[in-house]
Design a protein around this motif. Structure first.
Motif, PDB file in Angstrom:
ATOM      1  N   GLU A   1       0.826  -1.219   0.000  1.00 32.25           N
ATOM      2  CA  GLU A   1       0.000   0.000   0.000  1.00 32.25           C
ATOM      3  C   GLU A   1       0.855   1.261   0.000  1.00 32.25           C
ATOM      4  O   GLU A   1       0.623   2.184  -0.788  1.00 32.25           O
ATOM      5  N   SER A   2       1.875   1.322   0.849  1.00 33.21           N
ATOM      6  CA  SER A   2       2.716   2.520   0.909  1.00 33.21           C
ATOM      7  C   SER A   2       3.570   2.653  -0.348  1.00 33.21           C
ATOM      8  O   SER A   2       3.877   3.757  -0.780  1.00 33.21           O
ATOM      9  N   GLU A   3       3.935   1.528  -0.971  1.00 35.20           N
ATOM     10  CA  GLU A   3       4.727   1.576  -2.195  1.00 35.20           C
ATOM     11  C   GLU A   3       3.899   2.119  -3.360  1.00 35.20           C
ATOM     12  O   GLU A   3       4.370   2.928  -4.156  1.00 35.20           O
ATOM     13  N   LEU A   4       2.636   1.684  -3.453  1.00 38.44           N
ATOM     14  CA  LEU A   4       1.774   2.118  -4.549  1.00 38.44           C
ATOM     15  C   LEU A   4       1.249   3.538  -4.350  1.00 38.44           C
ATOM     16  O   LEU A   4       1.218   4.334  -5.290  1.00 38.44           O
ATOM     17  N   PHE A   5       0.824   3.850  -3.125  1.00 37.50           N
ATOM     18  CA  PHE A   5       0.116   5.108  -2.884  1.00 37.50           C
ATOM     19  C   PHE A   5       0.948   6.162  -2.154  1.00 37.50           C
ATOM     20  O   PHE A   5       0.522   7.302  -2.034  1.00 37.50           O
ATOM     21  N   GLY A   6       2.143   5.778  -1.652  1.00 38.97           N
ATOM     22  CA  GLY A   6       2.969   6.732  -0.934  1.00 38.97           C
ATOM     23  C   GLY A   6       2.517   6.909   0.502  1.00 38.97           C
ATOM     24  O   GLY A   6       1.503   6.339   0.924  1.00 38.97           O
ATOM     25  N   TYR A   7       3.258   7.709   1.267  1.00 40.98           N
ATOM     26  CA  TYR A   7       2.860   7.954   2.654  1.00 40.98           C
ATOM     27  C   TYR A   7       3.366   9.314   3.104  1.00 40.98           C
ATOM     28  O   TYR A   7       4.286   9.887   2.519  1.00 40.98           O
TER      29      TYR A   7
ATOM     30  N   SER B   1      -9.162  -3.750  -2.971  1.00 39.61           N
ATOM     31  CA  SER B   1     -10.287  -2.821  -2.811  1.00 39.61           C
ATOM     32  C   SER B   1      -9.814  -1.370  -2.877  1.00 39.61           C
ATOM     33  O   SER B   1     -10.494  -0.505  -3.440  1.00 39.61           O
ATOM     34  N   LYS B   2      -8.617  -1.080  -2.337  1.00 38.54           N
ATOM     35  CA  LYS B   2      -8.083   0.278  -2.369  1.00 38.54           C
ATOM     36  C   LYS B   2      -7.636   0.641  -3.781  1.00 38.54           C
ATOM     37  O   LYS B   2      -7.801   1.790  -4.213  1.00 38.54           O
ATOM     38  N   LEU B   3      -7.082  -0.331  -4.491  1.00 39.31           N
ATOM     39  CA  LEU B   3      -6.698  -0.090  -5.881  1.00 39.31           C
ATOM     40  C   LEU B   3      -7.930   0.206  -6.725  1.00 39.31           C
ATOM     41  O   LEU B   3      -7.909   1.101  -7.584  1.00 39.31           O
ATOM     42  N   LEU B   4      -9.008  -0.514  -6.477  1.00 40.39           N
ATOM     43  CA  LEU B   4     -10.253  -0.280  -7.214  1.00 40.39           C
ATOM     44  C   LEU B   4     -10.737   1.152  -7.008  1.00 40.39           C
ATOM     45  O   LEU B   4     -11.140   1.825  -7.968  1.00 40.39           O
ATOM     46  N   ARG B   5     -10.685   1.637  -5.771  1.00 38.44           N
ATOM     47  CA  ARG B   5     -11.134   3.012  -5.499  1.00 38.44           C
ATOM     48  C   ARG B   5     -10.268   4.021  -6.229  1.00 38.44           C
ATOM     49  O   ARG B   5     -10.766   4.996  -6.805  1.00 38.44           O
TER      50      ARG B   5
ATOM     51  N   GLU C   1     -11.935   6.561  -8.882  1.00 44.93           N
ATOM     52  CA  GLU C   1     -11.965   7.995  -8.568  1.00 44.93           C
ATOM     53  C   GLU C   1     -10.867   8.778  -9.297  1.00 44.93           C
ATOM     54  O   GLU C   1     -10.913   9.999  -9.350  1.00 44.93           O
ATOM     55  N   ARG C   2      -9.878   8.052  -9.831  1.00 44.66           N
ATOM     56  CA  ARG C   2      -8.729   8.697 -10.476  1.00 44.66           C
ATOM     57  C   ARG C   2      -8.058   9.687  -9.533  1.00 44.66           C
ATOM     58  O   ARG C   2      -7.660  10.801  -9.916  1.00 44.66           O
ATOM     59  N   GLU C   3      -7.898   9.267  -8.289  1.00 44.26           N
ATOM     60  CA  GLU C   3      -7.202  10.066  -7.293  1.00 44.26           C
ATOM     61  C   GLU C   3      -6.631   9.123  -6.238  1.00 44.26           C
ATOM     62  O   GLU C   3      -7.114   7.998  -6.055  1.00 44.26           O
ATOM     63  N   VAL C   4      -5.584   9.576  -5.569  1.00 46.79           N
ATOM     64  CA  VAL C   4      -4.932   8.754  -4.558  1.00 46.79           C
ATOM     65  C   VAL C   4      -4.727   9.576  -3.299  1.00 46.79           C
ATOM     66  O   VAL C   4      -4.517  10.792  -3.359  1.00 46.79           O
ATOM     67  N   ILE C   5      -4.819   8.921  -2.150  1.00 45.34           N
ATOM     68  CA  ILE C   5      -4.533   9.546  -0.860  1.00 45.34           C
ATOM     69  C   ILE C   5      -3.354   8.803  -0.244  1.00 45.34           C
ATOM     70  O   ILE C   5      -3.397   7.578  -0.088  1.00 45.34           O
TER      71      ILE C   5
ATOM     72  N   TYR D   1     -13.062  -6.578 -13.832  1.00 49.18           N
ATOM     73  CA  TYR D   1     -13.691  -5.893 -14.964  1.00 49.18           C
ATOM     74  C   TYR D   1     -13.138  -4.485 -15.164  1.00 49.18           C
ATOM     75  O   TYR D   1     -13.130  -3.963 -16.278  1.00 49.18           O
ATOM     76  N   ARG D   2     -12.654  -3.865 -14.073  1.00 48.03           N
ATOM     77  CA  ARG D   2     -12.111  -2.512 -14.174  1.00 48.03           C
ATOM     78  C   ARG D   2     -10.761  -2.509 -14.896  1.00 48.03           C
ATOM     79  O   ARG D   2     -10.457  -1.581 -15.648  1.00 48.03           O
TER      80      ARG D   2
END
Length: 474
Positions: free
Chosen positions: A238-244, A282-286, A290-294, A331-332
């Motif tokens: 999660e931290s590697e994909l989305f940062g922290y 599930s977090k990757l799907l969001r 949404e085309r945004e990351v937190i 499917y996404r």
């Protein structure tokens, strides 16, 4: 920082020492426009800049004169903030409307922090106040700006080289119909931003396909960010994909940009995506919806403009059925599916690739031309290559070392596959048993499609159905 000029034939070069690193740049004429209504001060700047024989300086006294000559495409502009016919911020806006790539330095007769901050926010390259040190500050600023321009040009040149390197025919060698079908789908993928899913056995070149699509698409000026999901520990994905954010967890001593942010404006390639844990799916799907990351530990939403390419050697549909992969994420991400054929199904491409790898190994090691004899070619064509292209390269590299007189013979070809081939080893079996093995192999290859298997083996589908019903083929 120190700087000096060196004459070099009809041109010049400048050697620049920055942070203990030596850089040498070939000089060419650098066009500088000065906009200054104080004629005396303008002449001082012009004289100072032309001490560098590489600089060509043109002076203007009004904003109107400058705008009328922007078609001459200067490399850099310095403008006085308080011109008689237009304020510096308004002039900068008009310059940007005509050509947003030209760097602009603003020189002001008054020290106004608010004005300086606003101009820098607008995008000016530098802001300075007129005083005795202005000439030297401008000189250093121009050197810095030009160095940045050179670096951008180098990056653009390297990206163009990458695009040439990853043309379809150069990225994937071969002439088989199976490969041509892949090229056709890759061509379609480059024309839109649709997600792409690349499947195929290990060693078939999935990352090469992803790179070729990126460097031949409109996103080639952006970054290509590859991520191997199987290589990242579960707790770090999660931290590697989305940062922290700083302080998000123990050891987070500074903010870290995630892979999705790195790929903004470009392409992110998630290899072996089937290895992604369900909790992160599930977090990757969001993120994709949404085309945004937190970032982990943060609240700010970072908008994303990315192209997603995924790859796996597993059957994702089967992973969904077994509960290992989310159906909604499936499917996404599927988008345009590209299935890479195994090397054993690419016919004469085996020999084309073998020759390519032999030539490449010879060139890198200065061995001279290496040839492959007919008996060696026959041996290669009979092999199943469970490791695909990666295995073929290793085989040819070794054969190139072991061969005599730069001629690879059958005796130089060594198969050391650690995986059992999905072929038909010559064991003591009846013809009926071998027939069952062959049908099982092609049923597996065709995802249990009896009709396709019957067509490929040129046999009646009723025969296969009867063997399944009788239990001969489980």
């Amino acid at each position: 920082m120190w700087l000096f000029l060196v004459t070099q034939g009809a041109g010049y070069a400048y050697i620049c020492h920055i942070n203990s690193k030596l850089k040498i740049y070939q000089m060419s004429v650098y066009n500088i426009f000065i906009v200054e209504d104080d004629e005396w001060y303008g002449k001082i700047l012009e004289y100072h800049f032309t001490l560098n024989p590489d600089y060509k300086v043109t002076r203007f006294t009004t904003a109107k004169d400058l705008l009328n000559n922007l078609h001459l495409q200067p490399d850099l502009i310095t403008i006085d903030f308080s011109l008689p016919d237009m304020a510096g911020d308004k002039l900068y806006q008009k310059i940007r409307e005509i050509n947003s790539q030209i760097p602009v330095i603003v020189v002001s007769g008054q020290e106004n922090i608010t004005v300086a901050v606003n101009l820098l926010k607008m995008g000016v390259s530098d802001y300075m106040v007129k005083d005795d040190a202005t000439k030297d500050l401008l000189w250093n600023s121009i050197i810095r700006i030009r160095e940045n321009q050179n670096l951008k040009q180098e990056v653009a040149h390297l990206k163009e080289e990458l695009r040439q390197k990853f043309t379809f025919e150069k990225s994937m060698i071969g002439q088989s119909d199976a490969l041509k079908s892949v090229f056709g789908k890759m061509e379609k993928a480059t024309k839109t931003n649709i997600n792409v899913s690349v499947t195929g056995e290990t060693g078939t070149g999935k990352e090469l396909v992803a790179k070729a699509i990126h460097y031949n698409s409109d996103r080639r000026k952006g970054t290509f960010v590859p991520v191997n999901m199987a290589a990242i520990p579960k707790e770090l994905v999660e931290s590697e994909l989305f940062g922290y954010e700083k302080g998000a967890f123990t050891g987070a001593n500074a903010r870290k940009t995630g892979k999705f942010e790195e790929a903004n404006g470009g392409t992110i390639f998630l290899d072996e995506i089937a290895e992604l844990d369900l909790s992160v799916q599930s977090k990757l799907l969001r993120v994709l919806q949404e085309r945004e990351v937190i970032r982990v530990g943060g609240n700010d939403k970072i908008k994303l403009d990315i192209r997603l390419i995924i790859a796996t050697h597993k059957n994702l549909a089967e992973e969904v059925k077994s509960g290992n992969f989310r159906e909604d994420l499936y499917y996404r991400i599927m988008g345009l599916p590209i299935e890479l054929p195994p090397l054993r199904d690419r016919g004469n491409d085996v020999l084309i690739l073998a020759k390519f790898f032999a030539d490449e190994f010879s060139r890198q090691n200065k061995l001279g031309t290496i040839t492959i004899t007919k008996d060696a070619k026959d041996k290669l064509m009979r092999y199943q290559f469970p490791g695909n292209i990666r295995e073929l390269k290793a085989i040819i590299d070794l054969a190139s070392v072991m061969c005599d007189n730069n001629e690879i013979t059958a005796g130089d070809i060594t198969f050391n596959s650690i995986r059992r081939e999905e072929g038909f080893a010559m064991e003591k079996k009846t013809l009926r048993q071998y027939t069952c093995d062959i049908i099982k192999y092609y049923l597996k290859k065709n995802n249990n499609d009896v009709v396709a298997t019957a067509d490929e083996l040129d046999m009646g589908k009723s025969t296969i159905y009867k063997m399944i019903q009788s239990g001969e083929i489980a």
